[in-house]
Design an enzyme around this catalytic site. Sequence first.
Site, mmCIF file in Angstrom:
data_model
loop_
_atom_site.group_PDB
_atom_site.id
_atom_site.type_symbol
_atom_site.label_atom_id
_atom_site.label_comp_id
_atom_site.label_asym_id
_atom_site.label_seq_id
_atom_site.Cartn_x
_atom_site.Cartn_y
_atom_site.Cartn_z
ATOM 1 N N ASP A 212 0.859 -1.194 0.000
ATOM 2 C CA ASP A 212 0.000 0.000 0.000
ATOM 3 C C ASP A 212 0.892 1.241 0.000
ATOM 4 O OD1 ASP A 212 0.487 1.027 2.923
ATOM 5 O OD2 ASP A 212 0.233 -1.133 3.060
ATOM 6 N N ASP A 214 0.809 3.572 2.381
ATOM 7 C CA ASP A 214 0.643 4.165 3.713
ATOM 8 C C ASP A 214 -0.540 5.140 3.606
ATOM 9 O OD1 ASP A 214 1.494 4.062 6.398
ATOM 10 O OD2 ASP A 214 2.610 5.920 6.195
#
Length: 289
Positions: A212, A214
């Site tokens: 991802d 973050d």
Amino acid sequence: MSKKRPVLGVIGGSGLYDVAEIQGKETLELDTPFGPPSAPIVGGTIADQKVYFLARHGQGHRFTPSEVPYRANVHAMKQLGVTHLLSISAVGSLKEEIEPGHLVVPDQIIDRTRGNRPFTFFGDGIVVHVPMASPYCDTFADEVRKAAVASGAVVHDGGTLVVIEGPQFSTRAESFLYRSWDAHLVGMTAMPEARLAREASLCYATLALATDYDCWYEGHDSVTVEGVIAVMKKNIEKARKTLVQLAQTLPQCTCTCQTTVKDAVITSPEAIPEATRARLALLLDEQND
Ligand SMILES: [Zn+2]
């Protein structure tokens, strides 16, 4: 320089709880002076390479990053004769070019854990200062990178991994702060694992799996467990392919990791309490190799 035949230890993080490619599996229940490891360790071979696998968060993912028994995990690997310890970890990306699904072999760490995790084997009458300027074994990390490339994944060479305490993900301000430090990744477990691997005189490297962005990236959804798990499943396949490649190419290291402790004990030998010496014998006996 170590003359030992390399033995590969693997500590699998979120999403990686077993490795189907390990042949002739045996399950080993170990104990250490620091308690039992996260889970039984599975030993076997991949392409004639001895491999030991441990699920960092335990069977069924029961330990938070703060609760993982890091010392027991590293000590148990050492007991098994592991020379090269590979950490496989899900991480958040702090750089646009490190896209979810990409792999990274970091070369630096910033420790933002809160100091509550036991982070050294030593103390109790013995003082040991190991170098951490290069927290990873460069030689081993290079082999891991080559294996990841050979597996067909998109791989980034080097990068700084910020280790946060968790279990919560970062605030947006924290995420911006880490980006301002020019860090590349954020994770929750490489510290104190890297410190302990160095104290145990192991060659240590991380294969980081970006899941991802973050929460810094405007226009991208912020990190969620659901999103992480979806990307994680695809990443695990890449990690396992990397492991198979690595098992076929793992060399005897020409680095100094495996004699680290020899030069790092500052306490006079006669001042070390017998009980402490006995408890740490496995780590200190390295000096006599
Ligand atoms: Zn090394």
